[in-house]
Design an enzyme around this catalytic site. Structure first.
Site, short mmCIF file in Angstrom:
data_model
loop_
_atom_site.label_atom_id
_atom_site.label_comp_id
_atom_site.label_asym_id
_atom_site.label_seq_id
_atom_site.Cartn_x
_atom_site.Cartn_y
_atom_site.Cartn_z
N ALA A 1 2.07 -4.31 11.39
CA ALA A 1 2.09 -5.73 11.71
C ALA A 1 0.77 -6.20 12.28
O ALA A 1 0.40 -7.37 12.14
CB ALA A 1 3.21 -6.02 12.72
N GLU B 1 -4.42 -6.86 2.72
CA GLU B 1 -3.24 -7.61 3.12
C GLU B 1 -3.22 -9.01 2.52
O GLU B 1 -2.15 -9.52 2.16
CB GLU B 1 -3.16 -7.69 4.65
CG GLU B 1 -2.78 -6.38 5.33
CD GLU B 1 -3.90 -5.37 5.38
OE1 GLU B 1 -3.63 -4.17 5.61
OE2 GLU B 1 -5.07 -5.78 5.18
N HIS C 1 -2.59 -0.64 16.30
CA HIS C 1 -1.46 -0.23 15.47
C HIS C 1 -0.15 -0.22 16.25
O HIS C 1 0.81 0.44 15.84
CB HIS C 1 -1.69 1.17 14.89
CG HIS C 1 -2.84 1.27 13.95
ND1 HIS C 1 -4.15 1.28 14.37
CD2 HIS C 1 -2.89 1.35 12.59
CE1 HIS C 1 -4.95 1.38 13.32
NE2 HIS C 1 -4.21 1.41 12.24
N GLU D 1 0.84 -1.20 0.00
CA GLU D 1 0.00 0.00 0.00
C GLU D 1 0.87 1.25 0.00
O GLU D 1 1.68 1.44 0.90
CB GLU D 1 -0.90 0.02 1.23
CG GLU D 1 -1.84 -1.16 1.34
CD GLU D 1 -2.47 -1.23 2.72
OE1 GLU D 1 -2.64 -0.18 3.35
OE2 GLU D 1 -2.78 -2.35 3.17
#
Length: 337
Positions: A95, A71, A140, A29
């Site tokens: 992650a 993803e 996040h 992205e």
């Protein structure tokens, strides 16, 4: 050697490896600037953290490819490209979103070589940012390397310095097996000297950053500079420690840890991830199973609590292990009989 940030060291590694091998592609992205083309800009910032800046300008849109916000699509694309002979470097922006693509990682990517009798290679590098300390809240800020380190077939690399970031990323790109490459968000701006030209750091070899005789301290990612502060402060009082940066959690450099433990007899493990099934637990288990007769005190584990990462800055500061926490653990283990 030039001094640069970890962000720039990663960027340099990508430039050099893409220059060296035309099979290397970058996907993810906003890695090429997202909507830059439609706005008249050929390239924007180069990803949310600027790591891929300049790649599209240098190597073109066929090798630096923006993807949809998916993803599973990113990892699926990388898997297929690797099986077809490319060497993709795929970026998951955070992650925390790895769960969306987990099947492609642990049921496909990690098992291709095994399931196809060694005839298939999957040279994928899956880069992802991680870590608390940036006030990015529970979805996040997680450090999930223990989860992926537990999957057979994956290698897991976690640099803490700009030099290691460059050398380990180059090693990952050249590896014929899939590598999960974790980058701590709070370390992107950390500066350090970085070797020029080709530079490789082998996997499975921890770095001994400080030498001492009293305590072995093992740390990962952002916890390495935190541990360094604690160790250096205690050195002024005559308390000396071996400080080991693991660098990879799969494979683990057991030899370096056990050799240090045989000299110090005391072990402190610092790990930002949650305590249950953590890398800290793995290292403590290693000490108990293979270094038990060297231990002169119980192993001290310093981890985040078993809770989601809080958003409030005050709570997040309490959540992340601090240099003071590490110093206290070293002092505590020295008091044990």
């Amino acid at each position: 050697m030039a001094e640069m940030t970890m962000r720039d060291a990663l960027n340099q590694a990508l430039h050099q490896e893409m220059e060296r091998d035309e099979r290397v592609i970058v996907v993810g992205e906003d890695v090429a600037g997202g909507s830059g083309g439609s706005s008249g800009n050929e390239e924007a910032a180069g990803g949310i953290f600027g790591v891929t800046k300049g790649l599209k300008t240098r190597f073109g849109g066929n090798r630096v490819i923006d993807t949809p916000i998916s993803e599973s699509a990113i990892v699926g694309l990388a898997n297929g490209a690797a099986l077809a002979g490319m060497r993709p470097v795929a970026e998951l922006m955070f992650a925390d979103f790895v769960g969306v693509s987990l099947d492609q990682i642990f049921n496909q990517m990690a098992k291709f070589r095994y399931m196809f009798g060694g005839k298939a290679k999957t040279p994928v590098v899956l880069r992802m940012s991680m870590g608390a300390g940036m006030n990015a809240a529970a979805q996040h800020s997680q450090t999930i390397y223990p989860m992926l380190s537990a999957i057979p077939g994956l290698k897991v690399a976690i640099p803490s310095t700009p030099a290691d970031a460059k050398g380990m990323l180059a090693t990952a790109i050249r590896d014929d097996d899939p590598v999960i490459f974790f980058e701590h968000k709070a370390l992107y701006a950390r500066k350090g000297e970085v070797p020029e030209g080709e530079y490789l750091v082998p996997f499975g070899e921890a770095a001994l950053l400080r030498e001492g005789s009293d305590v072995t301290v093992v740390a990962i990612a952002r916890m390495v500079p935190f541990a360094m502060k604690a160790v250096d402060k205690l050195a002024g009082e005559g308390i000396t420690c071996d400080l080991i940066d693991m660098r990879t959690t799969s494979p683990i450099d057991e030899e370096t840890i056990l050799e240090s433990l045989s000299q110090t007899g005391r072990l402190v493990v610092v790990d930002e991830s949650n305590p249950i099934c953590s890398i800290a637990s793995e290292i403590a288990g290693l000490a108990a199973s293979k270094g038990f007769h060297d231990l002169r005190a119980p192993v001290q584990k310093i981890t985040a609590p078993h809770t989601p990462v809080p958003f409030a800055r005050e709570l997040e500061r309490l959540y992340v292990p601090s240099p003071n926490d590490i110093e206290a653990a070293i002092r505590a283990v020295l008091k044990e009989v």
